[in-house]
Design a protein around this motif. Structure first.
Motif, short mmCIF file in Angstrom:
data_model
loop_
_atom_site.label_atom_id
_atom_site.label_comp_id
_atom_site.label_asym_id
_atom_site.label_seq_id
_atom_site.Cartn_x
_atom_site.Cartn_y
_atom_site.Cartn_z
N GLU A 198 0.83 -1.22 0.00
CA GLU A 198 0.00 0.00 0.00
C GLU A 198 0.85 1.26 0.00
OE1 GLU A 198 -3.85 2.00 2.28
OE2 GLU A 198 -3.04 0.09 2.99
N LEU A 199 2.03 1.20 0.62
CA LEU A 199 2.94 2.35 0.60
C LEU A 199 3.33 2.68 -0.83
CD1 LEU A 199 5.41 1.61 3.56
CD2 LEU A 199 3.29 2.93 3.59
N PHE A 200 3.61 1.67 -1.63
CA PHE A 200 4.01 1.91 -3.02
C PHE A 200 2.82 2.37 -3.85
CE2 PHE A 200 7.88 -0.09 -1.77
CZ PHE A 200 8.84 0.41 -2.66
N PHE A 232 -7.61 9.08 -3.40
CA PHE A 232 -6.99 7.76 -3.36
C PHE A 232 -7.89 6.90 -2.49
CE2 PHE A 232 -4.50 4.42 -1.42
CZ PHE A 232 -3.66 3.99 -2.43
N ILE A 233 -8.54 5.91 -3.11
CA ILE A 233 -9.51 5.07 -2.41
C ILE A 233 -8.98 3.65 -2.39
CG2 ILE A 233 -11.89 4.27 -2.34
CD1 ILE A 233 -11.70 7.26 -2.03
N SER A 234 -9.04 3.01 -1.23
CA SER A 234 -8.54 1.64 -1.12
C SER A 234 -9.57 0.73 -0.47
CB SER A 234 -7.24 1.61 -0.30
OG SER A 234 -7.48 1.99 1.03
N ILE A 235 -9.51 -0.55 -0.83
CA ILE A 235 -10.37 -1.55 -0.24
C ILE A 235 -9.67 -2.89 -0.31
CG2 ILE A 235 -11.56 -2.03 -2.43
CD1 ILE A 235 -14.10 -2.58 -0.79
N SER A 236 -9.89 -3.71 0.71
CA SER A 236 -9.33 -5.06 0.74
C SER A 236 -10.37 -6.03 0.21
CB SER A 236 -8.92 -5.45 2.16
OG SER A 236 -8.53 -6.80 2.21
N CYS A 237 -10.06 -6.68 -0.91
CA CYS A 237 -11.02 -7.60 -1.54
C CYS A 237 -11.24 -8.86 -0.71
CB CYS A 237 -10.52 -7.98 -2.94
SG CYS A 237 -10.31 -6.57 -4.04
N PHE A 295 -7.32 1.57 -5.24
CA PHE A 295 -6.36 0.53 -4.86
C PHE A 295 -7.12 -0.69 -4.37
CE2 PHE A 295 -3.53 -1.18 -1.36
CZ PHE A 295 -2.66 -1.84 -2.23
N LEU A 296 -6.99 -1.80 -5.09
CA LEU A 296 -7.65 -3.05 -4.72
C LEU A 296 -6.61 -3.97 -4.10
CD1 LEU A 296 -9.93 -3.72 -7.83
CD2 LEU A 296 -10.50 -2.53 -5.72
N ASP A 297 -6.63 -4.05 -2.79
CA ASP A 297 -5.69 -4.90 -2.08
C ASP A 297 -6.25 -6.34 -2.02
OD1 ASP A 297 -3.44 -5.58 -0.72
OD2 ASP A 297 -3.98 -4.62 1.17
N GLU A 298 -5.34 -7.30 -1.93
CA GLU A 298 -5.73 -8.71 -1.87
C GLU A 298 -6.66 -9.09 -3.02
OE1 GLU A 298 -6.58 -10.35 2.14
OE2 GLU A 298 -6.52 -8.26 2.78
N ILE A 299 -6.32 -8.67 -4.22
CA ILE A 299 -7.21 -8.92 -5.37
C ILE A 299 -7.29 -10.41 -5.68
CG2 ILE A 299 -5.44 -8.67 -7.17
CD1 ILE A 299 -7.66 -7.12 -8.77
N ARG A 318 -7.67 5.32 -12.21
CA ARG A 318 -6.43 4.56 -12.39
C ARG A 318 -6.44 3.43 -11.37
NH1 ARG A 318 -0.57 5.68 -12.30
NH2 ARG A 318 0.34 3.95 -13.47
N LEU A 319 -6.29 2.19 -11.85
CA LEU A 319 -6.39 1.03 -10.97
C LEU A 319 -5.00 0.54 -10.57
CD1 LEU A 319 -8.43 -1.04 -9.72
CD2 LEU A 319 -7.81 -2.53 -11.64
N ILE A 320 -4.82 0.37 -9.27
CA ILE A 320 -3.62 -0.28 -8.73
C ILE A 320 -4.10 -1.46 -7.89
CG2 ILE A 320 -1.55 -0.04 -7.31
CD1 ILE A 320 -1.55 2.92 -7.89
N SER A 321 -3.58 -2.63 -8.17
CA SER A 321 -3.97 -3.83 -7.43
C SER A 321 -2.76 -4.37 -6.69
CB SER A 321 -4.51 -4.90 -8.38
OG SER A 321 -5.53 -4.38 -9.20
#
Length: 495
Positions: free
Chosen positions: A226-228, A243-248, A288-292, A326-329
């Motif tokens: 997530e830092l990157f 900047f929006i994030s969620i853990s899938c 930002f989609l974490d744990e995709i 812009r999608l970051i996974s």
């Protein structure tokens, strides 16, 4: 004649109020113009603004008209003394047309400036119902007395001053608030380390920041994915956008769909109002989609459609919503292998993996551990307390450990050591590690799922031991949501 004179004065006040709302000048310049207008409006010789010292209660000259302003700054009026002091204490205006017979008159200011004063009108300046100072006019140019109209006019100026000081305080408070937020943001999203492999990752992240291409950040739990993601966003043209994030992996598929795409009123039981989804909230910015890798297959199909068409429907909606996101996974799983196994869609994998950024585990950059330890000590040491020293040999001890939970694991260990230290020094004993080399017994013939479950159970058990059973801290180390960790503990029957 006097009544006719008042009408232009009222217009002047209106113009001044408009100037206050739109001015971008320095505050002292604004107050100086305000005093000059007050002098002209009432026909006075001089004017001054006095402010209350919060500690002593004394009054001091903040600003004055004329050429004696510098001398007046050297004059302090003790609490409750002088006509201005009486105004501050009572919160009421005062008119004195013969100060020579007024016992409240504090003559030091006029003596200091060698100015003969005959009459004064003074109004309090309020801020949040508290008197913070006073504004005064001295002597009429035409020699007449101050009257009720003059008191009312000066009251208008005092109100403008109150508004001005309120705005200034609000801006100062807002600046302090933003400064604190920026410091918290820097502490939370700072990437620490100077190793060659880390610098290469930072370089790659900065290179891709100007592109809109989707980025997949891969790496073990706790390596700083997530830092990157934040680094890429903060260096991009989208940095001023959300900047929006969620853990899938933290949510069931049905809830994840609602979170990503939103819903219309009445779309399902309990949907009492419309709610925008995270794609809509991130419009113009980064999602930002974490744990995709934990995303269910049916949700993968819906995500792919949004990425291809750059539009979606809210749950229960019929109107397509266009978005620019812009999608970051990020993932700690082998998506390439999951594609081969059929648990992750190949077309989605290609869509999100335009640029791949692979982060190294901490054991591959042990030279960064000293910098990280000092950083975490600064971050977690209680305010006002001296920072603990590091015992001889401690850094070598820490560099020799494998850190299965990576940077999150190290941070948690440093925080725990700070909490329990009482000698002002962190020692080897401050970091009681479980052996990371213990073998996991798996019988030949066991299925891949059984082997995987055995490893996960052992790994999670050791992590929980390192946090004394604290699931919240263990979830941080494992880089998963606490709710997801709880489900795994139940599923794997971990005591």
């Amino acid at each position: 004649m006097k009544q006719l004179k008042r009408f232009p004065n009222i217009q002047t006040l209106r113009n001044l109020s408009s100037m206050f709302k739109s001015t971008h000048r320095g505050k002292d310049k604004f107050f100086q113009v305000l005093l000059e207008l007050a002098v002209q409006t009432v026909g006075a010789r001089n004017a001054a603004i006095l402010m209350v010292d919060e500690k002593s209660g004394a009054l001091s000259f903040y600003l004055a008209s004329g050429d004696k302003s510098i001398e007046l700054k050297e004059v302090d009026i003790p609490p409750g003394q002088g006509i201005a002091g009486a105004v501050v204490e009572s919160g009421e205006p005062v008119v004195s047309n013969d100060v020579s017979t007024d016992k409240r008159w504090f003559s030091l200011a006029s003596e200091k400036t060698n100015t003969d004063v005959r009459a004064i009108v003074c109004q309090p300046i309020f801020l949040d119902d508290k008197v913070i100072g006073a504004v005064e006019l001295l002597d009429k140019e035409d020699g007449t007395k101050f009257d009720d109209d003059d008191v009312e006019t000066l009251g208008h100026f005092a109100n403008i001053l109150s508004m001005a000081f309120g705005v200034i305080r609000g801006k100062d408070q807002l600046k302090n608030h933003f400064d604190k937020l920026q410091e918290e943001y820097r502490q939370r999203y700072t990437i620490v380390g100077e190793s060659g492999v880390l610098r290469q990752c930072i370089y790659q992240a900065q290179r891709v920041s100007n592109s809109k291409a989707s980025v997949l950040i891969s790496g073990e739990s706790g390596t700083g994915k997530e830092l990157f993601a934040h680094l890429i966003h903060d260096r991009s043209p989208r940095q001023s956008k959300p900047f929006i994030s969620i853990s899938c992996g933290a949510l069931p598929a049905s809830i994840l769909e609602r979170e990503l795409f939103g819903h219309e009123k009445g779309a399902f039981t309990g949907a009492d109002s419309r709610k925008i989804g995270l794609f809509e909230a991130a419009d113009g910015g980064t999602l930002f989609l974490d744990e995709i890798g934990e995303m269910p297959l049916d949700m993968q199909v819906k995500l792919l459609r949004v990425l291809q068409e750059e539009s979606f429907l809210r749950l229960g909606g019929t109107q397509p919503i266009q978005v620019d996101v812009r999608l970051i996974s990020a993932t700690n799983r082998d998506l390439d292998k999951m594609v081969q196994e059929g648990t992750f869609r190949q077309d989605l994998f290609y869509r999100i993996n335009v640029i791949n950024l692979s982060l190294p585990p901490l054991r591959e950059r042990p030279e960064d551990i000293p910098d990280l330890v000092h950083y975490f000590i600064r971050k977690h040491n209680p305010p006002g307390q001296p920072k603990p020293k590091l015992a001889k040999g401690l850094l070598s001890h820490l560099k020799g450990y494998s850190w299965p939970g990576n940077i999150r694991h190290l941070e948690n260990a440093v925080e725990r050591a700070i909490v329990f230290q009482d000698s002002g020094e962190l020692t080897v004993d401050s970091f009681p590690f479980e052996s990371s080399d213990s073998q996991i017994e798996i019988n030949v013939g066991a299925s891949l799922k059984e082997a995987s479950d055995a490893f996960r159970k052992s790994f999670i058990t050791n992590t929980l031991k390192s946090t004394a059973g604290n699931r919240t801290k263990a979830a941080k180390i494992l880089d998963v949501q606490r709710s997801y960790l709880s489900r795994l503990i139940k599923e794997l029957e971990i005591d």
